[in-house]
Scaffold this active site. Structure first.
Site, short mmCIF file in Angstrom:
data_model
loop_
_atom_site.label_atom_id
_atom_site.label_comp_id
_atom_site.label_asym_id
_atom_site.label_seq_id
_atom_site.Cartn_x
_atom_site.Cartn_y
_atom_site.Cartn_z
N CYS A 9 0.87 -1.18 0.00
CA CYS A 9 0.00 0.00 0.00
C CYS A 9 0.91 1.24 0.00
O CYS A 9 2.12 1.12 -0.23
CB CYS A 9 -0.99 -0.01 1.17
N ASN A 12 2.42 1.45 4.17
CA ASN A 12 2.75 0.20 4.88
C ASN A 12 2.55 0.31 6.39
O ASN A 12 3.25 -0.33 7.17
CB ASN A 12 4.19 -0.27 4.56
N CYS A 14 -1.10 0.94 7.39
CA CYS A 14 -2.54 0.73 7.60
C CYS A 14 -3.03 -0.54 6.88
O CYS A 14 -3.28 -1.56 7.50
CB CYS A 14 -3.34 1.93 7.12
N ARG A 15 -3.17 -0.47 5.56
CA ARG A 15 -3.84 -1.55 4.83
C ARG A 15 -2.98 -2.79 4.63
O ARG A 15 -3.43 -3.91 4.89
CB ARG A 15 -4.33 -1.03 3.45
N SER A 16 -1.75 -2.62 4.12
CA SER A 16 -0.95 -3.82 3.81
C SER A 16 -0.54 -4.62 5.05
O SER A 16 -0.46 -5.85 4.96
CB SER A 16 0.25 -3.50 2.91
N ASP A 119 -8.08 3.95 1.71
CA ASP A 119 -7.03 4.31 2.66
C ASP A 119 -7.67 4.90 3.93
O ASP A 119 -8.30 5.95 3.87
CB ASP A 119 -6.13 5.36 1.99
P1 4NP Z 1 -1.62 2.92 4.04
O1 4NP Z 1 -2.10 4.34 4.60
O2 4NP Z 1 -1.15 3.16 2.62
O3 4NP Z 1 -2.84 2.06 4.09
O4 4NP Z 1 -0.51 2.47 4.98
C1 4NP Z 1 -1.27 5.47 4.62
C2 4NP Z 1 -0.42 5.67 5.69
C3 4NP Z 1 0.37 6.79 5.73
C4 4NP Z 1 0.32 7.71 4.71
C5 4NP Z 1 -0.52 7.51 3.63
C6 4NP Z 1 -1.33 6.38 3.59
N1 4NP Z 1 1.12 8.88 4.77
O5 4NP Z 1 0.98 9.74 3.89
O6 4NP Z 1 1.92 9.01 5.71
#
Ligand code: 4NP
Length: 152
Positions: A9, A12, A14-16, A119
């Site tokens: 994702c 790395n 939240c989702r993955s 997200d």
């Molecule tokens: P993820 O969510 O892609 O599901 O891990 C996010 C976590 C952090 C950020 C963006 C999306 N960020 O911009 O820090």
């Protein structure tokens, strides 16, 4: 033979990580020989554990993802893994651009029905819970597909 799967994702955190935890559990329950990992396209959170809201949502369903640590995807991942799953279409576009020539990995959207895992980073616990609903459904379909392909 071990099938190597990488969940990707943006951050790395939240989702993955949730996708990794789901595939690990379902794969183990199905008796499959899998190696599961996750990585992010961005480097903001490298070395950090998953987002606490994601850990909470997952722990309410019996997953313990607390030992996971964020890392950024590297070129070698495209040679090492058999399957690389992106959580949304934006992840997929970036993965396709990063993939080196002669890569081993097949790139696929995580949800087999073409649904993007939203997200939850700027949301609340409910958004993590909703993402986890979709991740569990997609994970069950992926494991079902791999179990059907199992030799013997
Ligand atoms: P993820 O969510 O892609 O599901 O891990 C996010 C976590 C952090 C950020 C963006 C999306 N960020 O911009 O820090």
């Amino acid at each position: 033979m071990t099938t190597r799967i990488l969940c990707v994702c943006l951050g790395n955190i939240c989702r993955s990580p949730m996708a990794q935890g789901v595939l690990e559990r379902l794969g183990r329950e199905a008796g499959l020989d899998l190696e599961i990992d996750s990585a992010g396209l961005g480097s903001w959170h490298v070395g950090n554990p998953p987002d606490p809201r994601g850990l909470t949502a997952a722990s309410m369903r019996g997953y313990d993802n607390s030992a996971q640590r964020c890392r950024q995807i590297v070129e070698e991942d495209f040679r090492r893994f058999d399957l690389i799953f992106g959580m949304d279409q934006s992840n997929m576009e970036r993965l396709r651009r990063l993939a080196p020539g002669g890569a081993r990995a097949t790139l696929r959207l995580f949800h087999p029905d073409g649904i993007e895992i939203p997200d939850p980073y700027y949301g609340n616990l409910e958004d993590y819970d909703h993402a986890l609903d979709l991740i569990e459904a997609a994970g069950a379909a992926i494991i079902g597909e791999l179990a059907a392909r199992r030799p013997g």
